[in-house]
Design a protein around this motif. Sequence first.
Motif, short mmCIF file in Angstrom:
data_model
loop_
_atom_site.label_atom_id
_atom_site.label_comp_id
_atom_site.label_asym_id
_atom_site.label_seq_id
_atom_site.Cartn_x
_atom_site.Cartn_y
_atom_site.Cartn_z
N UNK A 237 23.57 28.86 -16.10
CA UNK A 237 24.24 28.93 -14.79
C UNK A 237 23.25 28.71 -13.66
N UNK A 238 22.08 29.32 -13.73
CA UNK A 238 21.07 29.13 -12.68
C UNK A 238 20.64 27.67 -12.60
N UNK A 239 20.45 27.04 -13.75
CA UNK A 239 20.06 25.63 -13.77
C UNK A 239 21.13 24.75 -13.15
N UNK A 240 22.40 25.08 -13.41
CA UNK A 240 23.49 24.32 -12.82
C UNK A 240 23.53 24.48 -11.31
N UNK A 241 23.31 25.69 -10.83
CA UNK A 241 23.32 25.93 -9.38
C UNK A 241 22.11 25.31 -8.70
N UNK A 242 20.96 25.34 -9.37
CA UNK A 242 19.73 24.83 -8.76
C UNK A 242 19.74 23.32 -8.65
N UNK A 243 20.35 22.62 -9.61
CA UNK A 243 20.44 21.16 -9.59
C UNK A 243 19.07 20.52 -9.34
N UNK A 244 18.11 20.86 -10.19
CA UNK A 244 16.74 20.37 -10.02
C UNK A 244 16.36 19.53 -11.23
N UNK A 245 15.53 18.53 -11.00
CA UNK A 245 15.03 17.69 -12.08
C UNK A 245 14.09 18.50 -12.97
N UNK A 246 14.37 18.52 -14.25
CA UNK A 246 13.57 19.31 -15.18
C UNK A 246 12.11 18.93 -15.22
N UNK A 247 11.80 17.67 -14.85
CA UNK A 247 10.40 17.23 -14.86
C UNK A 247 9.58 17.92 -13.77
N UNK A 248 10.23 18.25 -12.66
CA UNK A 248 9.54 19.01 -11.61
C UNK A 248 9.16 20.40 -12.10
N UNK A 249 10.12 21.06 -12.74
CA UNK A 249 9.87 22.40 -13.26
C UNK A 249 8.74 22.36 -14.29
N UNK A 250 8.79 21.37 -15.17
CA UNK A 250 7.77 21.26 -16.21
C UNK A 250 6.40 20.99 -15.60
N UNK A 251 6.34 20.17 -14.54
CA UNK A 251 5.06 19.88 -13.89
C UNK A 251 4.45 21.15 -13.29
N UNK A 252 5.27 21.98 -12.64
CA UNK A 252 4.76 23.22 -12.05
C UNK A 252 4.37 24.23 -13.13
N UNK A 253 5.09 24.22 -14.26
CA UNK A 253 4.70 25.07 -15.38
C UNK A 253 3.32 24.66 -15.93
N UNK A 254 3.10 23.35 -16.02
CA UNK A 254 1.82 22.87 -16.53
C UNK A 254 0.69 23.13 -15.52
N UNK A 255 1.04 23.15 -14.23
CA UNK A 255 0.04 23.55 -13.23
C UNK A 255 -0.39 24.99 -13.46
N UNK A 256 0.56 25.84 -13.80
CA UNK A 256 0.25 27.26 -14.02
C UNK A 256 -0.56 27.45 -15.29
#
Length: 483
Positions: free
Chosen positions: A243-262
């Motif tokens: 549900x959060x992913x549906x509401x956020x409507x964000x490209x998964x590659x952005x999330x993955x890039x920030x995860x890899x930064x961390x």
Amino acid sequence: MTSTTLLQQPRAPKRLDEAIPPLLRPVARAFVLGYASAVAPRLLTLVLQHGVRRPTSRGLANGSQTRDSFLASLRHIIYGGLDPQRFPTFCAALVGGTTLLETLVAGLIRTSKVQLSSVARRRISRWISSFLAAWLSLRLLQSKKTSAFAENKTKEGDTQAPVRYAGRTLDLTLFAATRAVDVVVGELWAQRRERRVAVGRWTWYDSLVSKMADPSIFATSCALIMWAWFYTPCALPRSYTKWISSAAAVDGRLIEALRRCRSRELRYGEETGQAPLLQSMCADYKWPAEWGDPARSVPFPCEMVHMGCGPSCEYHALSRFCRSFKWSMMTYLPLNLLAQKKNLAGFRAALGSAARSSTFLAAFITFFYYGVCLTRTRLGPHVIGKDNASRQAIDGGICVGCGCFMCGWSILFEAASRRKDMALFVAPRALATLLPRRYPLDKQWRETLVFAFSTAIVFTCVRENRARVRGVLGKVLATVLEP
């Protein structure tokens, strides 16, 4: 017909549980309520899915298979709710044990030599009976074996042995513990207010704390939930993550890039082989390929976070708000229309309530995104620094943390009467992100103790002072527990 007959008042409608003995009515109400809450959502999902997959005119075979599958699923859902190790039976055992054991416990207290007032005896007997009922009913729920909390482990001699884990009822325990803390803190704060008002020492600061307690709980809980959604989605239920992913409507590659930064798999100013991740996004949005290369672009531009809305962070925030408001209204307006009277006044009330709730959700999403932009572009570089290490720190968690901190304060757009329910709804889920979803079975007694202790507090309080158990739960428990 006499005048006396004409003046007789119409009889009140009979209660549905009038034929049930008063001592057993709470048990029946609890089971029906538990059954409805467990079965109704699954039935609704099944009906909606069946409606979407309505067979076409290709032939009778597909239609017959679909109907048979629907009926089999329907039977499974209806009969599954009657399983003695499921939630409806748990509710009946909890409430029934509380009311039935009270008589026995009260009798034992009366025969003891301890000198207690009648009020103290009543309260102690209610607490003990609730504690015992909660302990036994949760043990009943925990006794059900599920594959999600069991696995085969290799022991000496290369033999496979099944190992069971606890944690299946953790969400329920955290819910009870949260409500118990709310009851205790609320009572202590009410007594403090009464004392300070009596001596004229109630200040504006005390009033502010009272008003901001629920928004603060909500904002803190949402910060933990959003952080978990971003970095450790396995800590949240799948439905919640979806549900959060549906509401956020964000490209998964952005999330993955920030995860890899961390995790420092992606490091600014260094060639680490991570360029293809964001360069594929650059190709889709027709951006320069070097934007996606962390060795050359430090950091990757905030325009990539905007996903096609241009370089302005403020315009992106406004665009997000408008899109999220429209998406939210499509959800909230039909629900509010169903809950209101079918006239002009009811339509206005439904429209106002839906607009307020949609504003809250749209602001929640907007605050999260703008918190990220604020840290990456507007304020962060001027406070933290602009060198590669500072940029790595910002994209390695600070920007996401700022968004998580800001989003929950959108609760201030909601009606004050709804804030307490919303705060108490998200608090247990936030606590669950801090605890393991599975843990050794030999430590399960600790969870059972917390649940029994917390439930005893809530049940005793709702029977002694109904108003102290806030929100919808207090009203529901008061209705279920009355004779």
